[in-house]
Structures are given as C-alpha cells and as structure tokens.
Design a protein around this motif. Structure first.
Motif, PDB file in Angstrom:
ATOM      1  N   LEU A 385       0.837  -1.201   0.000  1.00 46.82           N
ATOM      2  CA  LEU A 385       0.000   0.000   0.000  1.00 46.82           C
ATOM      3  C   LEU A 385       0.871   1.250   0.000  1.00 46.82           C
ATOM      4  CD1 LEU A 385      -3.047   0.679   0.088  1.00 46.82           C
ATOM      5  CD2 LEU A 385      -2.835   0.909   2.569  1.00 46.82           C
ATOM      6  N   LYS A 386       1.970   1.224   0.743  1.00 46.76           N
ATOM      7  CA  LYS A 386       2.900   2.356   0.786  1.00 46.76           C
ATOM      8  C   LYS A 386       3.481   2.639  -0.602  1.00 46.76           C
ATOM      9  CE  LYS A 386       7.299   3.779   2.913  1.00 46.76           C
ATOM     10  NZ  LYS A 386       8.109   3.824   1.686  1.00 46.76           N
ATOM     11  N   LEU A 389       0.593   3.906  -3.176  1.00 47.34           N
ATOM     12  CA  LEU A 389       0.105   5.270  -2.945  1.00 47.34           C
ATOM     13  C   LEU A 389       1.236   6.284  -2.806  1.00 47.34           C
ATOM     14  CD1 LEU A 389      -2.750   4.464  -0.370  1.00 47.34           C
ATOM     15  CD2 LEU A 389      -2.912   4.638  -2.865  1.00 47.34           C
ATOM     16  N   ASN A 390       2.499   5.790  -2.911  1.00 41.88           N
ATOM     17  CA  ASN A 390       3.666   6.666  -2.808  1.00 41.88           C
ATOM     18  C   ASN A 390       3.661   7.434  -1.486  1.00 41.88           C
ATOM     19  OD1 ASN A 390       6.092   7.737  -3.727  1.00 41.88           O
ATOM     20  ND2 ASN A 390       5.094   9.492  -4.707  1.00 41.88           N
ATOM     21  N   LEU A 391       3.421   6.711  -0.393  1.00 34.56           N
ATOM     22  CA  LEU A 391       3.381   7.324   0.940  1.00 34.56           C
ATOM     23  C   LEU A 391       4.793   7.517   1.477  1.00 34.56           C
ATOM     24  CD1 LEU A 391       0.504   5.153   2.492  1.00 34.56           C
ATOM     25  CD2 LEU A 391       0.307   7.452   1.513  1.00 34.56           C
ATOM     26  N   ILE A 485      -3.258   7.121   7.359  1.00 31.99           N
ATOM     27  CA  ILE A 485      -4.133   7.395   6.220  1.00 31.99           C
ATOM     28  C   ILE A 485      -5.582   7.147   6.626  1.00 31.99           C
ATOM     29  CG2 ILE A 485      -2.412   6.786   4.475  1.00 31.99           C
ATOM     30  CD1 ILE A 485      -3.954   4.196   3.978  1.00 31.99           C
ATOM     31  N   PRO A 510      -3.568  11.792   4.390  1.00 30.53           N
ATOM     32  CA  PRO A 510      -4.045  11.348   3.069  1.00 30.53           C
ATOM     33  C   PRO A 510      -5.408  10.638   3.189  1.00 30.53           C
ATOM     34  CG  PRO A 510      -1.762  10.673   3.438  1.00 30.53           C
ATOM     35  CD  PRO A 510      -2.277  11.176   4.747  1.00 30.53           C
ATOM     36  N   TYR A 512      -8.388   8.374   1.002  1.00 32.67           N
ATOM     37  CA  TYR A 512      -8.665   7.581  -0.180  1.00 32.67           C
ATOM     38  C   TYR A 512     -10.047   6.931  -0.058  1.00 32.67           C
ATOM     39  CZ  TYR A 512      -3.671   8.112  -0.917  1.00 32.67           C
ATOM     40  OH  TYR A 512      -2.418   8.648  -1.084  1.00 32.67           O
ATOM     41  N   LEU A 525      -8.773   1.956  -5.109  1.00 31.31           N
ATOM     42  CA  LEU A 525      -8.743   3.143  -4.261  1.00 31.31           C
ATOM     43  C   LEU A 525      -8.754   4.372  -5.153  1.00 31.31           C
ATOM     44  CD1 LEU A 525      -6.001   2.079  -1.672  1.00 31.31           C
ATOM     45  CD2 LEU A 525      -8.466   2.100  -1.316  1.00 31.31           C
ATOM     46  N   SER A 527      -8.430   8.739  -5.381  1.00 30.31           N
ATOM     47  CA  SER A 527      -8.020   9.985  -4.747  1.00 30.31           C
ATOM     48  C   SER A 527      -7.810  11.020  -5.849  1.00 30.31           C
ATOM     49  CB  SER A 527      -6.721   9.790  -3.961  1.00 30.31           C
ATOM     50  OG  SER A 527      -6.297  11.001  -3.381  1.00 30.31           O
ATOM     51  N   GLU A 531      -7.553   6.739 -10.040  1.00 30.73           N
ATOM     52  CA  GLU A 531      -7.995   5.502  -9.366  1.00 30.73           C
ATOM     53  C   GLU A 531      -6.869   4.485  -9.416  1.00 30.73           C
ATOM     54  OE1 GLU A 531     -11.178   1.875  -9.902  1.00 30.73           O
ATOM     55  OE2 GLU A 531     -11.903   3.922 -10.222  1.00 30.73           O
ATOM     56  N   PHE A 532      -6.572   3.898  -8.261  1.00 32.09           N
ATOM     57  CA  PHE A 532      -5.533   2.882  -8.159  1.00 32.09           C
ATOM     58  C   PHE A 532      -6.184   1.505  -8.272  1.00 32.09           C
ATOM     59  CE2 PHE A 532      -4.215   6.620  -5.824  1.00 32.09           C
ATOM     60  CZ  PHE A 532      -2.904   6.822  -6.237  1.00 32.09           C
TER      61      PHE A 532
END
Length: 624
Positions: A385-386, A389-391, A485, A510, A512, A525, A527, A531-532
């Motif tokens: 997930l990181k 979403l480029n967290l 998040i 963040p 989502y 997801l 945002s 859409e991811f």
C-alpha cells in the motif's frame, strides 16, 4: 492529587474488591482480597520478587479505589462481574468471551421455543452451550427440528391458537399443530423436555420411550407411524454413537486443561455429560507467558463460569487453583447443588486431563501458525500500500469509515482501526448521525470526520496543557492518536467531503475512497482524479477488502442493533392483529409509538397493510 501512600494507610481489614486506575482514570486491574489492607499493600512493597507483568502494572497505577463486602464470596462474585464489565487490560481475559452462541429453550413459556442467543439470563429458560460457532448452533437446531415435530413459526401461543390456517409443516407431519389446539400445553412441554435431554446428551430415556411407542403402533397395525418412529430411533442412535463414552463415572463433568508457549496460552474445556463427550471449546489467552499455572487456571474458572449456561457437578482441573473452597461454594450456589473441584494425580481422571491438554497444545500450535501467516500478510499488505500510494512512511495506523442507514432512519457510521495491519478493536468507534434525518452520505461522512477530529484536537490541547503544568489528569478516549491514512467507503465525492472537513483542523492526512465494482466487490482506491487498480495484486486487494468489509460490518451491526431496539419490546405487541411486519411499518411511518398515539384512525389507515378496522382498533387501544 491522589497520594497512594496515604491512601494505603486507610485501607480496612475487611474482604472486598480493589480497582487500580492509570493516569487517565482508566481501570487497568480488578482484584479480590480476603483482607484489603494486606493484599493492596503487597503491590507497592518490594517489586524485585514480583512478575514482570505485576511490575509493569504497578508502574501504571496512579490511584485505586475499593469496595468493601460482607463476605469473601460476595467479593468473588463482584470481582467477576466487574471484570466482565470493564475488561481491564492487566487482568487475564477470555478473548471474545461474549461472542459464543448458546441454544435457548424457552421452558419459561407455556409453549416453549428453541432459538439461538448470545445472552444468558436468569429467566427460567434452559441454555445449552457454548457452541463453537453460529453455524454449529443452526445445524443443531435444524437437526432438532427434523427429529422432533415442534413449531417453527412466529405465532405467539396461546394467544394465537385457532387464528389462521396451519403451515405446511403440519400437513407433512413435522409439526404437531399447537397453533390449532391439536396438542395440549403439557404434551407440548413434554416434547420440549425430550429436546432438552437430547441437547444435554441424554438420549437413553428418549430411545426407550420411542421403542415402546413403536411397538404399540406396530401392535395396533399403524405401520406407517411405526416406521416414522423407527427412523427417528435410528437417527438418535447414530448421534449417540458419535458421542464417545470417555468417562466410566457416567457423571456430568467439565475437564479443563491448558498448554503454554513462550508468549500465549490455550485453555481447552471438554464437556462430558453422562460419561459422554458432547462438545469442547478452547480459549486463547494472549500474553500470559509469565503467569503462573495456578493463577491462569483460577482466572479462567472464575471468568468462564461467571457466564456459563450450566455448571456440572464436577470440575476436573489440570492445576490447583487459589481459593478452591470459596470457588466451590460460589459454583454450588449457581448450580443449587454441590459442585466438586478435583485435581487428579493418577487414574482415569488424570488420563482425561492429559488428553485435554494434548488437544490444547494442538489448538495453540494452530493459533501460532495462523497468527504468523496473518502477520506476514498484514506487513506485506502495508508495504504494498505504501508503494502503490507513494506514501512517505508505512501506514501503520489506518482508519476506515462507512455509513449505514435504513432509508431515513437509524443513520449510523463506523470507525474501524487497523494497526500494523491487524484490527485494533479497542479503538473502534460508532456514531449516530445527528445532522441529518435523510439519506445523505456526504453530509453524514462530514459529520463523523468533524466529530472524530474535533475530539482529537481537544485531547491534544488538553495533553499539551497538562504537560506544561507537569500533571497528567487529561482524559484520553483514544481519539488523540492520529491515523497515517484515512479510508472511506465510497468514491471521489466522499473523499472530497472528508478532505474539506479535515481542512478545518489543519491535519495533513491522506484520504482515499474504497470503490467497488458492479458486483459490490472491492475494485480499487480513488483519490483526486486518479484511481488505483487493485485487481492485479491479490495480496493488496485482500488487504484493502478486509478493511472495507470490517468497516461495513461494524456499521451494519450498529444499524441492526438500533433497529432491533426500535422494533422489539413495543407496546404494539399487545394489540391483536399487529404482528412484526405491521409494527415495523407503523413505526417507520410515524417515527415512534408516540407518533402513532397522536394519530387519528384515518392517518393510521394510510399505512400499508393496516385496514380501517385495524386502524380503529389501534386508535381505541391507546385511548383506553
């Protein structure tokens, strides 16, 4: 300020219960004492001889209070009740002990029913269990209905006798037809007593009576009736053969043993009735590695039997327990006859204990393997997930929100928390929506987010003020911990609604949206405008789906709870002709019983399913 040393001097030399609290006033431990003064003082003397768990607990104690009782038995009962209510984190707790289902036979009614329940009450009904799952309960109830010709409809007897035609089960001989007055109260109750014997593992008397009935039917040339009784006898014998005779004592016994690992314990209970094993259950007790065997067994016995549906005449334990005399008295008072506690050292009972202990070890090994797999998948899910979403950092705390409603009623929201990839149920919260009485997911979501982060802001300000004063009296409700998040059930509209609310608090979190496909399954997801897609990574898809499903489940459960309260136990149940469907329609139309009372017959008759005659009857009922 609470001065512990001064308060220790005031402790009485009497039996009672002591309650330890932390800096936030939260209850962290509840215990019982024969002499309060001696027991509580022990915690604050030399800690070198104490277990790591006790040392950790004492470091958190900032105040305590106590309740004096007349006897040690009263203190034991009060301790069990308080632990069940508050579930302090330093007490040994049965995991999800409230969730185990039971079968209830309502022998307190003229025409008893059989149903599933999770709540045991002193209401004169008979309870059987606990069962391993809801599926096991339903399977057992279905079997009972096949073997015994009992009613399965919702008619309230004797009120509804003779009203309406009998159901299909009556015509295919699967119901005696009590709704038609075809069977007396005493005859029907005798049938329900047979069911209680069956559920308790005692089929012998039922078999003898059925064999006698079969012979009589055969002698009277009623061969079809005799064949049906024969089939029932064969089914009962088949079930009886499955219940292994493991005790020649032929008594009612619960055999309790455990297994321990380097971190956790598993306690296994075998339920033996009339010498036959009719069921078993296991309980995982996490973080009990440094707890003594005696303390573990004592805590389990007190918690398990404080809510058990049935106490047998004998408990066979793997280890000695503290205060065995007072616990025997307590269990005997629940049973109304003497209960004996035995810790065997040799013979058949010791072999029973060893068998139960081996089963506990198997369950503990399976639990450890399952946790190991779940932890690995959770960590992998967070890492994926990181990346997706480029967290900036791993999302170790995830909060997810969902809205549930029934039209314009019971509008509620859920907040579920996943920490390090696993549900943290102690941080779950639920909300009843106040800002709107119509279906409006955006406004409902904004209200929830506002209330949640308003509380977070307040707690953070309170904590900052306390730190400046070097005190720690600020109450912490768990809202002060911010998520990495936020996930909301819905699309870009929900995301924008949440973001606009968050801007009021200057929290950079963040957000989502969890979107679903046409088959109502998690798809991805969303945002902003992007859409991811999760469909290409099965681990990530399962991880997000688990979060979305849990948020939905928690919201739906709360919605169902409110609806059950709204529609059950109503004064409308006393009005002839108003059943569950009409009651629900009336309350949904008028909003409350108060609204129905204020309505005239013409207004009542506008409700679907309510005739003019019934509307007048409802109107007259409230005027009387």
């Amino acid at each position: 300020m609470f001065d512990i040393q001064e308060e220790l001097k005031k402790l009485p030399s009497k039996p009672g219960v002591y309650i330890m609290k932390d800096i936030n006033g939260e209850i962290i431990y509840i215990g019982k004492a024969v002499v309060l003064k001696n027991r509580v003082r022990q915690y604050f003397q030399s800690l070198s001889n104490q277990t790591p768990k006790v040392r950790a607990m004492v470091s958190h104690i900032k105040e305590f209070e106590y309740i004096v009782t007349d006897t040690e038995l009263e203190a034991l009962i009060l301790e069990c009740n308080l632990i069940k209510k508050h579930r302090p984190k330093f007490n040994i707790l049965l995991k999800d002990d409230k969730s185990y289902p039971y079968i209830k036979v309502t022998m307190n009614e003229d025409f008893p029913r059989i149903l599933m329940t999770r709540r045991i009450e002193k209401d004169g009904a008979k309870y059987f269990g606990p069962y391993t799952s809801v599926f096991a309960v339903r399977e057992t109830i279905d079997l009972v209905k096949k073997l015994f010709p009992i009613k399965t409809c919702n008619k309230v007897l004797p009120r509804d006798i003779g009203k309406g035609r009998p159901c299909l089960n009556y015509y295919i001989y699967q119901c005696l037809g009590p709704c038609q007055g075809n069977v007396s109260r005493d005859e029907y109750r005798a049938l329900m007593r047979d069911i209680c014997s069956f559920l308790g593992g005692r089929q012998e008397n039922i078999l003898k009576r059925l064999e006698k009935d079969m012979k009589e039917a055969s002698d009277n040339l009623e061969f079809e009736k005799a064949a049906k009784i024969r089939d029932k006898i064969n089914s009962l014998r088949h079930i009886a053969e499955k219940q292994k005779i493991i005790s020649t004592a032929m008594e009612d016994q619960d055999v309790i043993a455990f297994a321990k690992s380097e971190t956790d314990s598993c306690v296994q209970v075998f339920f033996i009735r009339g010498g036959k094993l009719i069921g078993r259950e296991h309980f995982i007790l996490e973080g009990t590695a440094d707890v003594s065997d005696s303390e573990l067994m004592t805590a389990f016995v007190k918690q398990f039997y404080s809510s058990a549906a049935y106490v047998p005449n004998q408990l066979i334990l793997q280890e000695d327990i503290d205060e065995i005399g007072i616990i025997e008295r307590w269990l005997s008072s629940k049973r109304s006859t003497k209960t004996h506690i035995r810790v065997p050292r040799k013979g058949e009972k010791l072999k029973l204990v060893e068998m139960v202990s081996k089963n506990a070890m198997i369950e503990l090994s399976q639990f450890k393997e399952r946790i190991k797999k779940e932890t690995a998948l959770a960590i992998e899910g967070m890492e994926k997930l990181k990346v997706l979403l480029n967290l900036e950092r791993l999302p170790e705390r995830i909060e997810a929100y969902d809205i549930s409603n029934t039209g314009s009623t019971e509008i509620v929201a859920s907040m579920v928390v996943f920490e390090k990839g696993s549900p943290k149920k102690s941080d779950y919260r639920r909300f009843k929506i106040k800002s709107t009485n119509i279906q409006n997911d955006y406004q409902s979501m904004q209200e929830v987010i506002y209330r949640r982060f308003k509380r977070a802001q307040k707690e953070m300000l309170d904590k900052s003020a306390d730190d400046e004063k070097d005190i720690g009296d600020g109450k912490n409700t768990g809202f002060g911990v911010l998520p990495d998040i936020l996930l909301v059930d819905g699309g870009i509209g929900h995301v924008n609604a949440v973001r606009s609310t968050l801007e009021e608090f200057d929290f950079n979190i963040p957000v989502y949206g969890m979107v679903k496909d046409d088959h109502h399954r998690t798809r991805g997801l969303v945002s902003g405008k992007h859409e991811f897609d999760l469909s290409k990574d099965i681990i990530l898809l399962r991880f997000v789906t688990a979060i979305q499903d849990e948020a939905h489940r928690f919201a739906l459960d709360y919605n169902k709870t409110l609806r059950t309260k709204r529609y059950s136990g109503s004064v409308l149940d006393n009005i002839e002709g108003v059943g569950p469907k009409r009651k629900k329609a009336l309350i949904k139309h008028f909003g409350s019983v108060k609204g129905i009372k204020a309505a005239n017959p013409e207004e009542i008759a506008k409700v679907k399913g309510i005739s003019n005659e019934l509307a007048q009857k409802i109107y007259d009922y409230f005027r009387q």
